[in-house]
Write a protein that holds these residues in place. Structure first.
Motif, PDB file in Angstrom:
ATOM      1  N   ARG A 119       0.885  -1.172   0.000  1.00  0.00           N
ATOM      2  CA  ARG A 119       0.000   0.000   0.000  1.00  0.00           C
ATOM      3  C   ARG A 119       0.922   1.221   0.000  1.00  0.00           C
ATOM      4  O   ARG A 119       1.544   1.527   1.013  1.00  0.00           O
ATOM      5  CB  ARG A 119      -0.929  -0.033   1.200  1.00  0.00           C
ATOM      6  CG  ARG A 119      -1.940  -1.195   1.111  1.00  0.00           C
ATOM      7  CD  ARG A 119      -2.834  -1.288   2.325  1.00  0.00           C
ATOM      8  NE  ARG A 119      -3.512  -0.049   2.662  1.00  0.00           N
ATOM      9  CZ  ARG A 119      -4.635   0.398   2.097  1.00  0.00           C
ATOM     10  NH1 ARG A 119      -5.211  -0.304   1.136  1.00  0.00           N
ATOM     11  NH2 ARG A 119      -5.182   1.532   2.488  1.00  0.00           N
ATOM     12  N   VAL A 120       1.012   1.870  -1.152  1.00  0.00           N
ATOM     13  CA  VAL A 120       2.046   2.869  -1.403  1.00  0.00           C
ATOM     14  C   VAL A 120       1.537   4.297  -1.196  1.00  0.00           C
ATOM     15  O   VAL A 120       0.511   4.694  -1.751  1.00  0.00           O
ATOM     16  CB  VAL A 120       2.601   2.716  -2.836  1.00  0.00           C
ATOM     17  CG1 VAL A 120       3.560   3.839  -3.187  1.00  0.00           C
ATOM     18  CG2 VAL A 120       3.285   1.359  -2.985  1.00  0.00           C
ATOM     19  N   LEU A 121       2.315   5.044  -0.421  1.00  0.00           N
ATOM     20  CA  LEU A 121       2.134   6.488  -0.249  1.00  0.00           C
ATOM     21  C   LEU A 121       3.270   7.155  -1.007  1.00  0.00           C
ATOM     22  O   LEU A 121       4.446   6.891  -0.732  1.00  0.00           O
ATOM     23  CB  LEU A 121       2.189   6.868   1.228  1.00  0.00           C
ATOM     24  CG  LEU A 121       2.296   8.359   1.557  1.00  0.00           C
ATOM     25  CD1 LEU A 121       1.097   9.142   1.027  1.00  0.00           C
ATOM     26  CD2 LEU A 121       2.470   8.554   3.061  1.00  0.00           C
ATOM     27  N   ILE A 122       2.936   7.988  -1.982  1.00  0.00           N
ATOM     28  CA  ILE A 122       3.954   8.732  -2.727  1.00  0.00           C
ATOM     29  C   ILE A 122       4.182  10.066  -2.026  1.00  0.00           C
ATOM     30  O   ILE A 122       3.225  10.794  -1.738  1.00  0.00           O
ATOM     31  CB  ILE A 122       3.520   8.956  -4.193  1.00  0.00           C
ATOM     32  CG1 ILE A 122       3.508   7.626  -4.945  1.00  0.00           C
ATOM     33  CG2 ILE A 122       4.436   9.971  -4.885  1.00  0.00           C
ATOM     34  CD1 ILE A 122       2.965   7.702  -6.361  1.00  0.00           C
ATOM     35  N   ILE A 123       5.445  10.368  -1.756  1.00  0.00           N
ATOM     36  CA  ILE A 123       5.839  11.659  -1.201  1.00  0.00           C
ATOM     37  C   ILE A 123       6.883  12.250  -2.135  1.00  0.00           C
ATOM     38  O   ILE A 123       7.856  11.584  -2.493  1.00  0.00           O
ATOM     39  CB  ILE A 123       6.453  11.508   0.224  1.00  0.00           C
ATOM     40  CG1 ILE A 123       5.440  10.925   1.208  1.00  0.00           C
ATOM     41  CG2 ILE A 123       6.999  12.854   0.712  1.00  0.00           C
ATOM     42  CD1 ILE A 123       4.295  11.843   1.597  1.00  0.00           C
ATOM     43  N   ASP A 124       6.701  13.506  -2.545  1.00  0.00           N
ATOM     44  CA  ASP A 124       7.661  14.147  -3.438  1.00  0.00           C
ATOM     45  C   ASP A 124       7.798  15.614  -3.065  1.00  0.00           C
ATOM     46  O   ASP A 124       7.041  16.131  -2.237  1.00  0.00           O
ATOM     47  CB  ASP A 124       7.231  13.973  -4.896  1.00  0.00           C
ATOM     48  CG  ASP A 124       8.402  14.011  -5.870  1.00  0.00           C
ATOM     49  OD1 ASP A 124       9.571  14.051  -5.426  1.00  0.00           O
ATOM     50  OD2 ASP A 124       8.152  13.994  -7.085  1.00  0.00           O
ATOM     51  N   ASP A 125       8.752  16.278  -3.691  1.00  0.00           N
ATOM     52  CA  ASP A 125       8.966  17.685  -3.374  1.00  0.00           C
ATOM     53  C   ASP A 125       7.917  18.580  -4.033  1.00  0.00           C
ATOM     54  O   ASP A 125       7.349  19.445  -3.379  1.00  0.00           O
ATOM     55  CB  ASP A 125      10.385  18.143  -3.726  1.00  0.00           C
ATOM     56  CG  ASP A 125      10.767  17.955  -5.185  1.00  0.00           C
ATOM     57  OD1 ASP A 125      10.090  17.180  -5.902  1.00  0.00           O
ATOM     58  OD2 ASP A 125      11.760  18.574  -5.618  1.00  0.00           O
ATOM     59  N   PHE A 126       7.626  18.358  -5.325  1.00  0.00           N
ATOM     60  CA  PHE A 126       6.699  19.235  -6.049  1.00  0.00           C
ATOM     61  C   PHE A 126       5.557  18.464  -6.687  1.00  0.00           C
ATOM     62  O   PHE A 126       5.739  17.342  -7.158  1.00  0.00           O
ATOM     63  CB  PHE A 126       7.426  19.979  -7.175  1.00  0.00           C
ATOM     64  CG  PHE A 126       8.198  21.176  -6.746  1.00  0.00           C
ATOM     65  CD1 PHE A 126       7.578  22.417  -6.634  1.00  0.00           C
ATOM     66  CD2 PHE A 126       9.546  21.079  -6.446  1.00  0.00           C
ATOM     67  CE1 PHE A 126       8.283  23.530  -6.244  1.00  0.00           C
ATOM     68  CE2 PHE A 126      10.267  22.196  -6.054  1.00  0.00           C
ATOM     69  CZ  PHE A 126       9.644  23.424  -5.938  1.00  0.00           C
ATOM     70  N   LEU A 127       4.407  19.098  -6.736  1.00  0.00           N
ATOM     71  CA  LEU A 127       3.313  18.701  -7.617  1.00  0.00           C
ATOM     72  C   LEU A 127       3.122  19.883  -8.557  1.00  0.00           C
ATOM     73  O   LEU A 127       2.673  20.951  -8.141  1.00  0.00           O
ATOM     74  CB  LEU A 127       2.020  18.419  -6.846  1.00  0.00           C
ATOM     75  CG  LEU A 127       0.750  18.217  -7.690  1.00  0.00           C
ATOM     76  CD1 LEU A 127       0.935  17.164  -8.751  1.00  0.00           C
ATOM     77  CD2 LEU A 127      -0.439  17.913  -6.799  1.00  0.00           C
ATOM     78  N   ALA A 128       3.514  19.700  -9.808  1.00  0.00           N
ATOM     79  CA  ALA A 128       3.355  20.753 -10.819  1.00  0.00           C
ATOM     80  C   ALA A 128       2.416  20.220 -11.901  1.00  0.00           C
ATOM     81  O   ALA A 128       1.204  20.245 -11.737  1.00  0.00           O
ATOM     82  CB  ALA A 128       4.722  21.154 -11.375  1.00  0.00           C
ATOM     83  N   SER A 129       2.969  19.654 -12.963  1.00  0.00           N
ATOM     84  CA  SER A 129       2.131  19.080 -14.025  1.00  0.00           C
ATOM     85  C   SER A 129       1.604  17.702 -13.643  1.00  0.00           C
ATOM     86  O   SER A 129       0.679  17.202 -14.264  1.00  0.00           O
ATOM     87  CB  SER A 129       2.936  18.979 -15.318  1.00  0.00           C
ATOM     88  OG  SER A 129       3.937  17.972 -15.185  1.00  0.00           O
ATOM     89  N   GLY A 130       2.211  17.085 -12.656  1.00  0.00           N
ATOM     90  CA  GLY A 130       1.823  15.743 -12.232  1.00  0.00           C
ATOM     91  C   GLY A 130       2.567  14.642 -12.960  1.00  0.00           C
ATOM     92  O   GLY A 130       2.363  13.461 -12.684  1.00  0.00           O
TER      93      GLY A 130
END
Length: 189
Positions: A119-130
């Motif tokens: 069960r994956v949680l995505i964590i990233d620095d930016f959400l721009a265009s996706g």
């Protein structure tokens, strides 16, 4: 999250063309206290989703993902941008456009660390265009994992990424939302 917004206002630089320079506290040099607080906030927001693993992209997503993993007591896997010799021959691989690099980049994960039933949680620095997050979603799906949430430090809402990801029907949380970067300024949602 007010501490992140204040840091962006103080140290973030609008370089034009939708590029926000935050490399003195997120991307190149990392402020561990700020990332610790961001990780705690993500852990609070995603406490009830039942994640078993956190997935991010090399390199800028690693700091917030690690801090979130620490607070949630979850392993963190990051998609590599090049395949090391230590990785098995068979891997999960996709490509995604990089706004800051101006080209397509590979995202590679070993099946040793992302598998069926996670069960994956995505964590990233930016959400721009996706686009990068969509690449991470493709990797999770290829592994047979279930996406349960997406968290980003900074969302640039004017680039439409949230709408692109809406069909995934998972919670999407951003700690700071920017709705405009026109005329050299940074305006928050």
């Amino acid at each position: 999250m007010q501490a992140l917004i204040e840091r962006i206002m103080r140290d973030g630089k609008n370089l034009g063309n939708g590029i926000l320079k935050v490399d003195n506290f997120i991307n190149h040099q990392v402020d561990p206290e700020l990332m610790y607080a961001c990780g705690a906030e993500f852990a609070r927001r995603f406490a009830r989703i039942g994640a078993t693993r956190i997935l991010t992209a090399e390199i800028s997503g690693i700091a917030p993902a690690l801090m979130t993993g620490m607070h949630m007591n979850l392993p963190v896997v990051y998609a590599r941008k090049s395949k090391p010799v230590t990785m098995p021959d068979t891997v999960y691989l996709t490509v995604a456009p990089s706004h800051t690099k101006g080209r397509m980049v590979e995202l590679i994960v070993s099946p040793e660390y992302l598998g069926n039933g996670e069960r994956v949680l995505i964590i990233d620095d930016f959400l721009a265009s996706g686009a990068t997050i969509q690449g991470l979603v493709r990797l999770a799906q290829a592994a047979g994992s279930e996406l349960v949430g997406i968290g980003t430090l900074i969302e640039k809402s004017f680039e439409g990424g949230r709408a692109v990801l809406a069909h995934l029907n998972v919670p999407i949380e951003s700690l700071a939302c920017i709705d405009s970067m026109e005329n050299g300024e940074i305006h928050f949602c």
